[in-house]
Design an enzyme around this catalytic site. Structure first.
Site, PDB file in Angstrom:
ATOM      1  N   HIS A 129     -40.039  12.915 -40.811  1.00 45.51           N
ATOM      2  CA  HIS A 129     -39.568  11.360 -41.401  1.00 45.51           C
ATOM      3  C   HIS A 129     -40.865  10.386 -41.624  1.00 45.51           C
ATOM      4  O   HIS A 129     -41.778  10.394 -41.065  1.00 45.51           O
ATOM      5  CB  HIS A 129     -38.615  10.785 -40.229  1.00 45.51           C
TER       6      HIS A 129
ATOM      7  N   ASP B  14     -33.619   6.635 -45.268  1.00 47.49           N
ATOM      8  CA  ASP B  14     -33.917   7.215 -43.747  1.00 47.49           C
ATOM      9  C   ASP B  14     -34.876   6.259 -42.725  1.00 47.49           C
ATOM     10  O   ASP B  14     -35.897   5.760 -43.199  1.00 47.49           O
ATOM     11  CB  ASP B  14     -34.636   8.638 -43.907  1.00 47.49           C
TER      12      ASP B  14
ATOM     13  N   HIS C 163     -29.669   6.504 -41.241  1.00 49.29           N
ATOM     14  CA  HIS C 163     -30.178   7.498 -40.403  1.00 49.29           C
ATOM     15  C   HIS C 163     -30.978   6.906 -39.320  1.00 49.29           C
ATOM     16  O   HIS C 163     -32.118   6.819 -39.440  1.00 49.29           O
ATOM     17  CB  HIS C 163     -30.869   8.510 -41.239  1.00 49.29           C
TER      18      HIS C 163
ATOM     19  N   VAL D 293     -45.909  17.951 -36.536  1.00 47.20           N
ATOM     20  CA  VAL D 293     -45.946  16.605 -37.307  1.00 47.20           C
ATOM     21  C   VAL D 293     -44.201  16.309 -37.519  1.00 47.20           C
ATOM     22  O   VAL D 293     -43.601  17.331 -37.486  1.00 47.20           O
ATOM     23  CB  VAL D 293     -46.603  16.564 -38.707  1.00 47.20           C
ATOM     24  N   SER D 294     -44.160  14.956 -37.481  1.00 45.15           N
ATOM     25  CA  SER D 294     -42.613  14.646 -38.107  1.00 45.15           C
ATOM     26  C   SER D 294     -42.195  15.024 -39.346  1.00 45.15           C
ATOM     27  O   SER D 294     -43.068  14.952 -40.377  1.00 45.15           O
ATOM     28  CB  SER D 294     -42.366  13.259 -37.587  1.00 45.15           C
TER      29      SER D 294
ATOM     30  N   HIS E 157     -29.863  18.635 -47.444  1.00 42.85           N
ATOM     31  CA  HIS E 157     -30.788  19.563 -46.751  1.00 42.85           C
ATOM     32  C   HIS E 157     -29.802  20.251 -45.574  1.00 42.85           C
ATOM     33  O   HIS E 157     -29.017  19.893 -45.305  1.00 42.85           O
ATOM     34  CB  HIS E 157     -32.133  19.114 -46.243  1.00 42.85           C
TER      35      HIS E 157
ATOM     36  N   ASP F 216     -19.411  20.282 -26.752  1.00 43.30           N
ATOM     37  CA  ASP F 216     -20.497  21.323 -27.232  1.00 43.30           C
ATOM     38  C   ASP F 216     -21.159  20.575 -28.566  1.00 43.30           C
ATOM     39  O   ASP F 216     -22.361  20.662 -28.633  1.00 43.30           O
ATOM     40  CB  ASP F 216     -20.012  22.655 -27.727  1.00 43.30           C
TER      41      ASP F 216
END
Lengths: 559, 559
Positions: free
Chosen positions: B372, B199, B394, B369-370, B76, B53
């Protein structure tokens, strides 16, 4: 045949694959007691079809009408257009017609299945018209696609002309110089086309598909930059792409080695038949690449879709016999991942990058173009052919629907557009087209050498087994004394790692014992009931304890 | 603390997740006997992890250093940043710090796991600096992402300042007006940043990511055109997107109903905390949609990824309790399929289209929209922060690598860029950064309520079971007389449909019988050897006959 009779004459068009799905294209055209078929393809299974290798169309309808079938007419040599032939010709041995490269690829398939000598392969070329039976003239029209020697087909029938585009794009600068025969389309349009069936794969994409030649320019730029080996992964069947890679290699003084069984096989066919031209001495054995400096080597390989056993995946994992990635290698993935393959392709890119390769893929450079027409090309073909009726083919439902909308947007009446499902019969006469019933259509699953012996029950069981494993409970019961002689023995696979779970297995055994004893005490001697009891009790225990649902398989032996 | 000592002081940075993979982000910062942690996320399993899972990071290293850990600092509220908290807090109960919305989402998770009362959640807001232990000041900096209330983190340590961007993009027109605090980045850059961790998700994409506000404009155009119900599928956590859908609905006088458990749950949290503003009377119960005309209704639903049990999938299949597709419904899929989800999303689009809905998705309109940053945004952040050392985080390896190249392209020295794997220790002082060993890192698989009890053997077994099924062979042997008393009984699951395969099962039984008898005749009385014999012979027979490899499970009972 008088005009009056002609006007009444009707042809039935029956797609048995390729509508509402990508792949296993096969369409039946039936006029009175004669049938011709366009294409005979396979599809690849989705993940939920566990263990299934291939899917072919269900041809129950053709078997029922065996005597009518005159032949298969093949538009091009991709698997989704020829791949079912080895299976279906075994059941329905009729002549197959195709262009040289297409037949070359079919031949090597039939050979593998050891039925080549029993089959009738008939060579045609673009421009040819073949007379079949009393009612069909089959005309082959040059088209463009991501494999060489592709054709569209115009069926001239007593009811009128039907044009089937096959897979196509419009390429004004194709690598072999053979541009789609738009002139013939225009002539047919003038003559009057009764029904158009056209490729919908890219109908949801606006604009035009770029020419294959643009890929050559992108490759040339990469070859200029590369100072190590260049490894290009692409579809083995994309001969024009391979030709362009070969051209760039020759220009930059690189030898070429091929990697991957299908790459070797298809390139051999293409070279033998003259579709792939590589100067003498340029093609070398894969084992000989070490004899040359890295910047003198190009390797063309399979595996652009991240297929688990393919050459590129093995290169990425470091398990390829002849190719180990070295710092400075440039790997070009000249393809886009087919939906469903994004993750494996990503894994391959990551693994190659980790090993020091400079990996170039479509998201970074324009090193791939599609083989299918986008919205504006589709409009051009409709405009030239001006069909009376239209049936979008080759695509999922959303593609077919969008293709219908495009036809409407350039003036076709909505009532003349037919969105069909496989098995639907479209009856077309000069005046009218209408859905007229349904025939059996569906998919036959191929697993190993078994054709159609895996059904829904088996697939559901595989899914359950795969998700949560199995617990087998074996009990030996003495029927006379109503006692357990041996067991219950608990054996599991894919459930928990047994060595870490002794206590759990003990608890399961305890529950099984109690469950059987309770039955025996109550004189329940139906095996099925005892089994159901075991199943229910263990199932409940495990779900409460671990929120899992393994398959429980009780086996009771009585002596 | 004198300057001399400061110069010698070193901080260890240890990513335990989120590098070389998407998800399960968790990074450890260790200074002497103190540890702080940024994020605590989960990852979703690939298909080959059958039945699994969730995946959480292996925190063996933190358990060994339990007493050092001061707290989790969360950037976040996405699952890949908070999702492992309920599992890991059970083993390591330390304070958690986050912004209001982030804590709201964590709270509802901990409540479900019934551990909320045992946990310490600490509210911070962008701009706050939290003093932790003797060595860390943790500063929260406003950033933009596809969930509201996201922050970057600046760790002020004796070794220097470390900036971790968290997931981010640069949005000059964010929906809540809270633009990423580039000014603070510039100040920190001036002060001197020792290490940047940033990121990399979109590092392979050129240019800029568009503002969330552009989606609002695209939605507005669609709302203008729609004359039936509008059903919008998006991520439940994308509060800004939901706000924009709500705004368009209010403007066009449509009531809003929510569909899907996580949509209801997260919207409730967001409304309660003031992150989502919907005027009174606009939000209605899903069961009440029938009370309004279709062109007065917007439904916001989960299922944008085609998840099998999600609301949108059930709507597409016609199995949703309250929503049946009607002609004229517009379905907007305001998301892009995550790699691996393309096929299920396609299926949902096809099924909705077949039912008569007008389906709008990203390939057709710019309705997503992304969250990132793309290449140019990344360059801006690097330029403002001017870090001495850099660790891309990331992303898969190819994203990290590309992010490193971007840093190099704007002037960073390659030797100051560190491409790490999870478990790698980066030791950073004012003068120097270097890899310094490795700690245990990996993944813990969660299956049902079991944490980490499914390992490689179990997964391999599940894969085999799922592909080709199982054949159980049960024999009862009398040890005294060396004879078979009962059986062999053959029971299969997921192999062939037994009713059609009586002959095959008979053959298998025959082979098993011969195999056991041969052993008994030769005085082989080791069960394991008899079992191996049965396995080998049946395996060989089936592979020769059908090219399949089912699991063979012999069970021998002796009495």
């Amino acid at each position: 045949m008088t005009n009056k009779i002609k006007n009444r004459s009707r042809i039935k068009v029956i797609p048995l694959g390729g509508l509402g799905e990508i792949g296993k294209n096969l369409t039946v055209f039936e006029y009175e007691d004669e049938i011709v078929i366009i294409d005979c393809g396979l599809a690849f299974p989705d993940e939920e079809l566990l263990g299934i290798d291939l899917i072919i169309p269900d041809i129950a309808y053709l078997q029922k009408n065996k005597d009518k079938v005159k032949g298969f007419f093949i538009t091009h040599g991709h698997e989704d257009h020829i791949g079912a032939l080895p299976y279906i010709l075994k059941q329905l041995n009729v002549p197959v017609y195709g262009t040289k490269l297409t037949l070359g690829l079919i031949e090597s398939k039939l050979e593998e299945h050891k039925i080549l000598n029993d089959c009738s392969l008939n060579l045609i070329k673009a421009g040819d018209i073949v007379d079949i039976g009393n009612n069909f003239k089959v005309e082959f029209i040059r088209t463009n696609h991501s494999i060489a020697d592709s054709v569209s087909i115009a069926l001239h029938t007593p009811a009128g002309i039907i044009v089937h585009t096959g897979d196509f794009k419009i390429d004004f600068t194709p690598i072999d110089g053979e541009t789609i025969d738009l002139n013939r389309y225009a002539q047919l349009g003038k003559k009057g086309v009764l029904l158009l069936m056209a490729d919908s794969t890219n109908a949801t994409r606006k604009g035009y598909t770029m020419s294959e030649r643009t890929v050559g320019e992108a490759l040339e730029n990469l070859f200029l930059k590369a100072d190590g080996r260049i490894i290009v992964a692409t579809f083995a069947s994309n001969i024009h792409r391979i030709q362009q890679i070969a051209n760039a290699s020759v220009k930059h003084n690189r030898k070429i080695a091929l990697s991957g069984r299908s790459m070797e096989k298809i390139c051999k066919v293409a070279v033998d038949l003259g579709y792939l031209t590589i100067p003498d001495g340029v093609l070398i054995e894969l084992n000989d690449i070490k004899k040359y400096a890295n910047d003198r080597i190009t390797i063309i390989t399979t595996g652009s879709q991240g297929e688990p056993m393919s050459a590129l995946t093995r290169i990425a994992l470091g398990t390829h016999k002849s190719i180990q990635i070295e710092k400075g290698d440039m790997v070009i993935i000249s393809a886009t991942p087919i939906p469903g393959n994004q993750k494996p392709v990503s894994n391959v890119i990551n693994d190659l990058t980790k090993k020091g390769a400079n990996v170039v893929y479509k998201a970074i450079e324009d090193i791939h173009v599609s083989g299918h027409a986008c919205e504006e090309e589709i409009k051009l073909v409709h405009t030239l052919l001006k069909p009376k009726f239209f049936m979008p083919v080759h695509g999922e439902y959303r593609h077919l629907k969008r293709h219908g909308e495009i036809a409407e947007s350039i003036g076709m009446d909505k009532s003349n557009i037919f969105l069909l499902e496989i098995g639907d019969v479209l009856e077309v006469s000069r005046k009218k087209a209408q859905k007229a019933g349904k025939v059996i259509a569906g998919r036959i699953l191929i697993d190993g050498s078994g054709v159609g012996d895996v059904g829904n029950v088996v697939l559901r069981d595989r899914k359950n087994l795969g998700e949560d494993g199995i617990i087998t409970v074996v009990v030996v019961i003495d029927k006379e004394s109503k006692t357990i002689i041996s067991g219950p023995d608990i054996v599991t696979r894919g459930f928990v790692y047994v060595r870490d779970s002794e206590k759990l297995i003990k608890e399961i055994r305890q529950i099984a014992t109690e469950s059987v004893e309770k039955c025996l005490d109550n004189n329940v001697m139906q095996w099925s009931e005892i089994k159901n009891n075991i199943r229910r009790e263990i199932d409940g225990f495990i779900y409460r304890k671990m929120k899992r649902k393994p398959t429980i398989l009780p086996v009771i032996t009585e002596i």
